[in-house]
Design a protein around this motif. Structure first.
Motif, PDB file in Angstrom:
ATOM      1  N   THR A   5       4.656  47.091 -53.287  1.00 26.86           N
ATOM      2  CA  THR A   5       4.039  45.803 -52.473  1.00 26.86           C
ATOM      3  C   THR A   5       5.002  45.308 -51.451  1.00 26.86           C
ATOM      4  N   SER A   6       4.767  44.631 -50.731  1.00 25.86           N
ATOM      5  CA  SER A   6       5.448  43.962 -49.881  1.00 25.86           C
ATOM      6  C   SER A   6       4.657  42.668 -50.271  1.00 25.86           C
ATOM      7  N   ARG A   7       5.692  41.679 -49.628  1.00 27.36           N
ATOM      8  CA  ARG A   7       4.689  40.136 -49.246  1.00 27.36           C
ATOM      9  C   ARG A   7       4.821  39.695 -47.517  1.00 27.36           C
ATOM     10  N   VAL A   8       4.397  38.920 -47.186  1.00 30.23           N
ATOM     11  CA  VAL A   8       4.694  37.819 -46.703  1.00 30.23           C
ATOM     12  C   VAL A   8       5.815  36.860 -46.967  1.00 30.23           C
ATOM     13  N   HIS A  44       7.098  48.175 -44.487  1.00 26.23           N
ATOM     14  CA  HIS A  44       6.397  49.049 -46.056  1.00 26.23           C
ATOM     15  C   HIS A  44       4.683  48.508 -45.458  1.00 26.23           C
ATOM     16  N   HIS A  45       4.056  49.291 -45.832  1.00 24.97           N
ATOM     17  CA  HIS A  45       2.623  48.157 -45.710  1.00 24.97           C
ATOM     18  C   HIS A  45       2.027  46.843 -44.534  1.00 24.97           C
ATOM     19  N   TYR A  64      -4.237  45.471 -51.694  1.00 20.09           N
ATOM     20  CA  TYR A  64      -3.744  43.881 -50.648  1.00 20.09           C
ATOM     21  C   TYR A  64      -4.925  43.296 -50.607  1.00 20.09           C
ATOM     22  N   GLY A  65      -6.339  43.452 -50.845  1.00 20.61           N
ATOM     23  CA  GLY A  65      -7.257  42.791 -50.516  1.00 20.61           C
ATOM     24  C   GLY A  65      -8.707  42.827 -50.999  1.00 20.61           C
ATOM     25  N   THR A  66      -9.016  42.961 -52.124  1.00 24.79           N
ATOM     26  CA  THR A  66     -10.066  43.228 -53.334  1.00 24.79           C
ATOM     27  C   THR A  66     -11.186  42.576 -53.487  1.00 24.79           C
ATOM     28  N   GLN A  67     -11.318  42.090 -52.038  1.00 27.43           N
ATOM     29  CA  GLN A  67     -13.316  41.780 -51.822  1.00 27.43           C
ATOM     30  C   GLN A  67     -14.220  42.788 -52.832  1.00 27.43           C
ATOM     31  N   GLY A  68     -15.036  42.094 -53.212  1.00 24.17           N
ATOM     32  CA  GLY A  68     -16.303  43.960 -53.796  1.00 24.17           C
ATOM     33  C   GLY A  68     -15.473  44.018 -54.315  1.00 24.17           C
ATOM     34  N   VAL A  69     -13.948  44.600 -55.297  1.00 26.93           N
ATOM     35  CA  VAL A  69     -14.030  45.998 -55.368  1.00 26.93           C
ATOM     36  C   VAL A  69     -13.227  45.674 -56.933  1.00 26.93           C
TER      37      VAL A  69
END
Length: 109
Positions: A5-8, A44-45, A64-69
């Motif tokens: 993973t990467s991040r800001v 990356h990503h 990176y975004g898990t809304q609803g799953v």
């Protein structure tokens, strides 16, 4: 790292790399947006990380975004390159490819 993973992060952080993208909202319907993204850098990503960081994760992105799953469950991500353009690093030849999604899978309903 091991999580792939990467991040800001802050520019002053050790090993920070500049990541720039521009986006344009093409269509809004309910809580979904169709967005055109132009990358100025290719990290990356990058699209996934920056869109999620600003509160607009990509539909279906369980990393990176898990809304609803449920986290960790695979789902089709609504991210598609319709145009690629780059200069080959050795030949210096410009390559261009322009292919819109054929199946309409990114249309908003």
């Amino acid at each position: 790292g091991k999580t792939n993973t990467s991040r800001v992060c802050e520019p002053s952080e050790k090993d920070a790399k500049k990541a720039i993208l521009n986006y344009e909202v093409l269509k809004v319907q309910e809580e979904k947006c169709l967005v055109r993204v132009k990358l100025d850098t290719g990290r990356h990503h990058q699209i996934r990380v920056q869109m999620s960081h600003m509160g607009c994760p990509i539909l279906g992105d369980t990393k990176y975004g898990t809304q609803g799953v449920e986290k960790g469950m695979w789902q089709q991500i609504a991210l598609c390159a319709y145009r690629l353009e780059f200069v080959h690093p050795k030949t210096k030849r410009l390559y261009k490819q322009n292919e819109p999604p054929l199946d309409g899978s990114f249309l908003l309903y």
